[in-house]
Design a protein around this motif. Structure first.
Motif, PDB file in Angstrom:
ATOM      1  N   THR A   1       0.889  -1.333   0.198  1.00 44.11           N
ATOM      2  CA  THR A   1       0.030  -0.150  -0.121  1.00 44.11           C
ATOM      3  C   THR A   1       0.752   1.236   0.139  1.00 44.11           C
ATOM      4  OG1 THR A   1      -1.779  -1.314   1.220  1.00 44.11           O
ATOM      5  CG2 THR A   1      -1.845   1.309   1.205  1.00 44.11           C
ATOM      6  N   TRP A   2       1.889   1.245   0.621  1.00 39.12           N
ATOM      7  CA  TRP A   2       2.910   2.391   0.799  1.00 39.12           C
ATOM      8  C   TRP A   2       3.645   2.647  -0.530  1.00 39.12           C
ATOM      9  CZ3 TRP A   2       3.079   5.930   4.811  1.00 39.12           C
ATOM     10  CH2 TRP A   2       4.199   6.722   4.564  1.00 39.12           C
ATOM     11  N   GLU A   3       3.853   1.539  -1.261  1.00 38.50           N
ATOM     12  CA  GLU A   3       4.589   1.747  -2.487  1.00 38.50           C
ATOM     13  C   GLU A   3       3.417   2.201  -3.594  1.00 38.50           C
ATOM     14  OE1 GLU A   3       6.415  -2.051  -3.242  1.00 38.50           O
ATOM     15  OE2 GLU A   3       8.212  -1.571  -2.238  1.00 38.50           O
ATOM     16  N   SER A   4       2.226   2.110  -3.455  1.00 35.25           N
ATOM     17  CA  SER A   4       1.263   2.187  -4.439  1.00 35.25           C
ATOM     18  C   SER A   4       1.162   3.923  -4.208  1.00 35.25           C
ATOM     19  CB  SER A   4      -0.077   1.256  -4.274  1.00 35.25           C
ATOM     20  OG  SER A   4      -0.646   2.139  -3.155  1.00 35.25           O
ATOM     21  N   PHE A   5       1.339   4.394  -3.227  1.00 41.28           N
ATOM     22  CA  PHE A   5       1.318   5.942  -3.180  1.00 41.28           C
ATOM     23  C   PHE A   5       2.134   6.605  -3.998  1.00 41.28           C
ATOM     24  CE2 PHE A   5      -0.471   4.893   1.307  1.00 41.28           C
ATOM     25  CZ  PHE A   5      -1.646   5.023   1.123  1.00 41.28           C
TER      26      PHE A   5
ATOM     27  N   PRO B   1      -3.207  10.517   0.691  1.00 35.52           N
ATOM     28  CA  PRO B   1      -2.513   9.202   0.195  1.00 35.52           C
ATOM     29  C   PRO B   1      -2.701   9.172  -1.309  1.00 35.52           C
ATOM     30  CG  PRO B   1      -3.850   8.671   1.881  1.00 35.52           C
ATOM     31  CD  PRO B   1      -4.402  10.243   1.827  1.00 35.52           C
ATOM     32  N   GLY B   2      -1.770   9.330  -2.003  1.00 36.48           N
ATOM     33  CA  GLY B   2      -1.170   9.272  -3.362  1.00 36.48           C
ATOM     34  C   GLY B   2      -1.375  10.612  -4.149  1.00 36.48           C
ATOM     35  N   GLU B   3      -1.294  11.709  -3.237  1.00 35.28           N
ATOM     36  CA  GLU B   3      -1.191  12.956  -3.736  1.00 35.28           C
ATOM     37  C   GLU B   3       0.075  13.253  -4.403  1.00 35.28           C
ATOM     38  OE1 GLU B   3      -0.846  17.487  -2.066  1.00 35.28           O
ATOM     39  OE2 GLU B   3      -1.832  15.791  -1.044  1.00 35.28           O
ATOM     40  N   THR B   4       1.486  12.849  -4.177  1.00 35.61           N
ATOM     41  CA  THR B   4       2.753  13.022  -4.671  1.00 35.61           C
ATOM     42  C   THR B   4       2.747  12.362  -6.160  1.00 35.61           C
ATOM     43  OG1 THR B   4       3.783  12.848  -2.591  1.00 35.61           O
ATOM     44  CG2 THR B   4       5.105  12.546  -4.673  1.00 35.61           C
ATOM     45  N   LEU B   5       2.193  11.145  -6.250  1.00 32.78           N
ATOM     46  CA  LEU B   5       2.070  10.427  -7.511  1.00 32.78           C
ATOM     47  C   LEU B   5       1.189  11.453  -8.422  1.00 32.78           C
ATOM     48  CD1 LEU B   5       2.650   7.922  -9.698  1.00 32.78           C
ATOM     49  CD2 LEU B   5       0.573   6.960  -8.240  1.00 32.78           C
TER      50      LEU B   5
END
Length: 167
Positions: A93-97, A133-137
């Motif tokens: 989950t952490w990597e998917s962010f 969560p996921g904002e950076t990507l």
């Protein structure tokens, strides 16, 4: 804006790339508006409460194993299984962010992620303390899309029909 999540209208007249909405945040992550901070607090509290409730359910299940007197091997095996699956789910989950997960790998890990749901909830909680969560990507993908759009739509100076031809 078309809704209270800050999702832009899709009617004609709006040119350029549109930001992809995030779960619970819509497109408020772009400018950190429309209650972005309150949403982050709500997501952090909600994911932590959900993780605590999940741990309570797992504790009740553990007590059920103790009452059933299934033996120390089975009890230990179940505890280790949930711990390992939670750690792996947290990491996934952490990597998917920060990068898009491979859909085939995601499908093959579905069972592991379901067993280790506490790890996924904790990853969501920890990430929501600093950003959506996921904002950076999504921000990086949106920035690249805007740059590509600007490069494609930049006008050349002068009229190309009046261009001199070389002889």
């Amino acid at each position: 804006m078309s809704d209270d999540n800050g999702t832009p209208d899709t009617r004609a007249g709006s040119a350029g790339p549109r930001p992809e909405p995030l779960r619970f945040f819509g497109t408020t992550w772009v400018h950190h508006d429309h209650g972005y901070a309150a949403r982050r607090i709500g997501v952090a509290v909600g994911s932590l409460l959900a993780a605590a409730a999940a741990c309570f359910v797992l504790a009740v299940a553990y007590q059920g194993l103790q009452i059933a007197d299934s033996g120390p091997f089975v009890t230990g095996l179940v505890v280790v299984m949930f711990a390992v699956c939670s750690v792996l789910a947290f990491r996934h989950t952490w990597e998917s962010f920060s990068r898009r997960p491979d859909p085939d790998r995601q499908a093959s890990l579905r069972g592991l992620l379901a067993i280790g749901f506490v790890g996924s909830l904790l990853a969501y909680f920890v990430r929501s303390l600093t950003e959506a969560p996921g904002e950076t990507l999504h921000r990086e993908e949106y920035r690249r899309a805007v740059e590509q759009h600007e490069r494609r739509t930049t006008r050349r100076s002068g009229n190309p029909t009046k261009k001199r031809r070389r002889r």
